[in-house]
Scaffold this active site. Structure first.
Site, mmCIF file in Angstrom:
data_model
loop_
_atom_site.group_PDB
_atom_site.id
_atom_site.type_symbol
_atom_site.label_atom_id
_atom_site.label_comp_id
_atom_site.label_asym_id
_atom_site.label_seq_id
_atom_site.Cartn_x
_atom_site.Cartn_y
_atom_site.Cartn_z
ATOM 1 N N ARG A 66 5.708 14.931 -21.324
ATOM 2 C CA ARG A 66 6.152 15.802 -20.251
ATOM 3 C C ARG A 66 7.545 15.382 -19.808
ATOM 4 N NH1 ARG A 66 2.155 16.541 -17.034
ATOM 5 N NH2 ARG A 66 3.262 17.104 -15.144
ATOM 6 N N GLU A 101 -1.278 27.169 -14.413
ATOM 7 C CA GLU A 101 -2.284 27.423 -13.392
ATOM 8 C C GLU A 101 -1.533 28.018 -12.199
ATOM 9 O OE1 GLU A 101 -4.530 23.993 -12.155
ATOM 10 O OE2 GLU A 101 -5.577 25.174 -10.619
ATOM 11 N N LYS A 158 3.269 19.931 -8.830
ATOM 12 C CA LYS A 158 3.158 21.056 -7.899
ATOM 13 C C LYS A 158 2.516 20.621 -6.585
ATOM 14 C CE LYS A 158 1.413 23.552 -11.259
ATOM 15 N NZ LYS A 158 0.677 24.588 -11.975
#
Ligand code: ATP
Ligand code: MG
Length: 551
Positions: A258, A34, A268
Site C-alpha cells: 500500500r 468500501e 479513512k
C-alpha cells in the site's frame, strides 16, 4: 509520462497468463472501495494499478462497492467515489455493488452448510477468540461445531429471518482448527446485524464478512486478477478455499504494498476523525490527502497519475516522501499554468518620474512554456505600485538582486527602475519606496542598453483587486503521525493554514475555476470552490520550489 520502464511484477504475471492463454487471454480487474469515506491518494494508487493493467492489456475494470458493512456506509460516499475515479480519468466497465450479490452469497453459504463445511455457532465473540488458540497452539472446537447439517440449515434460515438478536449466533466455515494460518481456523462467514443498509434497506439482518463476500464477488464477476494490499496475504488461502469448495469461477488474489506518504495519515477512519472533530473543514479540505482535497487544492489528474507511475508497484511496504507528489504537480503546472502577478505582502512603491494620473496598458503572455505564449492579458501600469515587502532591503547584501538604496531591478513586463529613497514610520517599518524609471527600458522594446540581474513582480495600486489567499503547509509536524506515541492528532501542524489578503492584477479577478495559475515568483494557485466574483479566494497548490528540502 515516463515511457520506458520495466514491467512491474503484476504486469509480468498478466503477460505470463496471457501467454499461457489463461482465461482465454482475458484480463478483468476491479476497484473495490468500501463506501465508508472519501478516496485518498492511496486509493489513487490502487485505481491507477487496476485500471492501468486493464487498459494496457485490453481488459476491463469493474467499479465494485464493497458495501457489506451497513453501519458505516453511505450514498454520499458512493457518489464521491464515482466522481473521483472519473476525475482521475478512468472509466469502469460496470458499476456494481457487493450488496447486489447478497442472495447469491447466501445461497453459497447454504451450499457449504449442505456440504458439511459450515456451521452455526452460538458462542460469544470472546468465547470464539479464546478457543482460537495461538499460531503455535491449535484451537479447540466449539461445542456447536458438530451440529447436524439439518440443524445448521434451520438455524441459518432463522438467523436470516430475524429470529435472533445481534451477536447471538454466527455462521462459521469448518476448515482446520490446527492450521498455522489463523484465518483458516473456522473463520466467520456471517454475523447478525439488525441495521439499515444504504441499498438493501431492511431486507437483511445478517451480513457476510469480508472474507465471504470479496472473493465471491470477484468470482461472480469473473474477475481474473484481484489485486489488494499486502495485509491480505494471510487471507489468500481462505479466498482460495471458499472458491474451491464452492466450485465457482477461480478468481485469483495478488498483493502489492500500500502507499504510505510522509506528513499525513492514510486511513479513512483517521481522516474521518479529522473531519468530525473539525481539525479540517471537510473531506475535501485542501490539506487532506483525499482525491477531492487534492483536486480542490489544484492538483491535476495527470499529476496524480504521474505520481502513481513514479512510485511504482512493490511487494514491500515503504513510505513515500510527500515532496515527490509536490514535484509531480509542479512539473505539470509549470507546463500549463498561466502566469499572473499577485503581491502577498505589499509595500508601496512610487515612481517619481512617471507622470501623475497617467498610466498605460502593458502586455504579458499567459504561458512562456508554450510557443506563442497561449495568448496573453493586459496589465495596467501606473505611477504607484505594490511590490513584495521582501523585495526591498534597506541594507542589502552583495548578491541581493532586488531593491535597496541605489539598486536597479526590472519590473516584470514593464520597466527598469532604480531605488532613490524610502520612507519609514516611527517603528522603523518601510512604508514607501521611491524609485525612478527608465522610459527606454520597456519590456519588448528595450533600447536602454542597461542590464539588470533581478526581475520582481508588482501590481498597480489604482488597478489592484484584493483576494483571499490560503497558504497551506503540511497537515502534520512529523513524518509518520500514525506510528508516533499517543494520539496521532497531537501531531497536527498548527500552522497548516495561513489566510492572507493579497493584491492581485485585475485579470485574476476573472480567473477560471479549476485552472492553475502561477503567481510569478510565489507559487501555483487555483480558485477555491468557495470563491465568488465579489470575493475571489485562491488556494496555494504548491510553492515554486521545495522549501523543505533546504531546511
Ligand atoms: P483505509 O485503510 O484507508 O480505510 P481500505 O483499505 O479500508 O482503506 P477500501 O475502500 O477497502 O479502503 O479500499 C479499496 C481499495 O483500495 C482496496 O483494494 C485497497 O487495498 C486499496 N487501498 C486502500 N488504501 C490503499 C493504500 N494506502 N495504498 C494502496 N491501495 C490502497
Ligand atoms: Mg477496507
Amino acid at each position: 509520462m515516463s515511457e520506458e520502464r520495466s514491467l512491474n511484477f503484476l504486469e509480468e504475471i498478466v503477460e505470463e497468463d496471457i501467454r499461457e492463454g489463461k482465461n482465454g487471454g482475458r484480463i478483468h480487474t476491479r476497484f473495490p472501495p468500501e463506501p465508508n469515506g472519501y478516496l485518498h491518494i492511496g486509493h489513487a494508487k490502487s485505481i491507477c494499478l487496476n485500471f492501468g493493467l486493464a487498459q494496457k492489456y485490453n481488459g476491463l475494470t469493474n467499479l465494485r462497492f464493497d458495501d457489506t458493512n451497513p453501519v458505516t456506509e453511505d450514498t454520499e460516499y458512493v457518489e464521491s467515489i464515482k466522481e473521483d475515479v472519473k476525475w482521475l480519468g478512468f472509466n469502469w466497465a460496470n458499476e456494481l455493488y457487493a450488496s447486489d450479490y447478497f442472495d447469491q452469497i447466501y445461497a453459497f453459504a447454504v451450499d457449504l452448510i449442505r456440504k458439511g463445511l459450515a456451521y452455526v455457532d452460538d458462542s460469544t465473540a470472546e468465547e470464539i477468540a479464546s478457543q482460537k488458540g495461538t499460531p503455535t497452539e491449535p484451537g479447540k472446537p466449539s461445542e456447536y461445531r458438530s451440529r447436524s447439517v439439518e440443524e445448521n440449515l434451520q438455524l441459518f434460515e432463522e438467523m436470516k429471518a430475524g429470529k435472533y438478536p445481534d451477536g447471538a449466533k454466527v455462521l462459521r466455515a469448518k476448515i482446520d482448527l490446527a492450521s498455522p494460518n489463523m484465518h483458516l481456523r473456522d473463520p466467520l462467514m456471517y454475523r447478525i446485524k439488525h441495521a439499515h443498509h444504504h441499498r438493501t434497506g431492511d431486507k437483511w439482518c445478517i451480513y457476510p464478512m469480508y472474507d465471504f463476500a470479496h472473493g465471491q464477488s470477484d468470482s461472480i464477476e469473473h474477475i481474473t486478477h484481484s489485486v489488494c494490499t499486502l495485509e491480505f496475504i494471510p487471507h489468500r488461502a481462505l479466498y482460495d478455499w471458499f472458491i474451491e469448495e464452492l466450485q465457482i469461477f477461480p478468481s485469483h488474489q495478488y498483493e502489492f504494498a500500500r502507499l504510505n506518504m510522509t506528513y499525513t495519515v492514510m486511513s479513512k477512519r483517521k481522516l474521518l476523525q479529522l473531519v468530525k472533530e473539525n481539525h479540517v473543514e471537510s473531506w475535501d479540505d485542501p490539506r487532506m490527502p483525499t482525491i477531492s482535497g487534492l483536486r480542490r487544492r489544484g492538483y491535476t489528474p495527470a499529476s496524480i497519475r504521474e505520481f502513481c507511475e513514479r512510485i511504482g508497484i512493490a511487494k514491500r511496504e515503504n513510505i513515500i516522501d510527500l515532496s515527490l507528489l509536490e514535484f509531480c504537480i509542479r512539473e505539470d503546472l509549470n507546463k500549463t499554468a498561466w502566469r499572473r502577478m499577485a503581491v502577498l505582502d505589499p509595500v508601496k512603491l512610487v515612481i517619481t518620474n512617471y507622470p501623475e494620473g497617467d498610466g498605460e496598458i502593458l502586455h504579458g503572455e499567459n504561458n512562456p512554456e508554450v510557443e506563442g505564449g497561449e495568448g496573453g492579458r493586459d496589465i495596467p501600469f501606473s505611477r504607484e505600485l505594490y511590490i513584495e515587502r521582501e523585495d526591498f532591503m534597506e541594507v542589502a547584501p552583495k548578491k541581493f538582486f532586488r531593491l535597496g538604496p541605489g539598486l536597479m531591478v526590472r519590473l516584470k513586463n514593464a520597466y527598469i527602475i532604480k531605488c532613490e529613497d524610502f520612507v519609514k514610520d516611527a517603528e522603523g517599518n518601510i512604508t514607501e519606496i521611491h524609485c525612478t524609471y527608465i522610459p527606454e527600458s520597456k519590456s519588448g522594446s528595450d533600447t536602454s542598453g542597461i542590464n539588470v540581474k533581478g526581475t520582481i513582480h508588482w501590481v498597480s495600486v489604482p488597478h489592484a483587486k484584493t483576494a483571499e489567499v490560503r497558504l497551506y503547509d503540511r497537515l502534520f509536524k512529523v513524518e509518520d503521525p500514525a506510528s508516533e506515541e499517543g494520539d496521532f492528532k497531537e501531531y497536527l501542524n498548527p500552522d497548516s493554514l495561513q489566510i492572507i489578503t493579497a493584491y492581485i492584477e485585475p485579470d485574476l479577478a476573472t480567473a477560471i475555476p479549476g485552472k492553475g495559475y502561477q503567481f510569478i515568483r510565489k507559487g501555483y494557485f487555483t480558485l477555491d470552490k468557495h470563491s465568488t466574483p465579489e470575493k475571489p479566494v485562491f488556494n496555494r497548490t504548491v510553492t515554486l520550489k521545495d522549501g523543505w528540502a533546504k531546511k
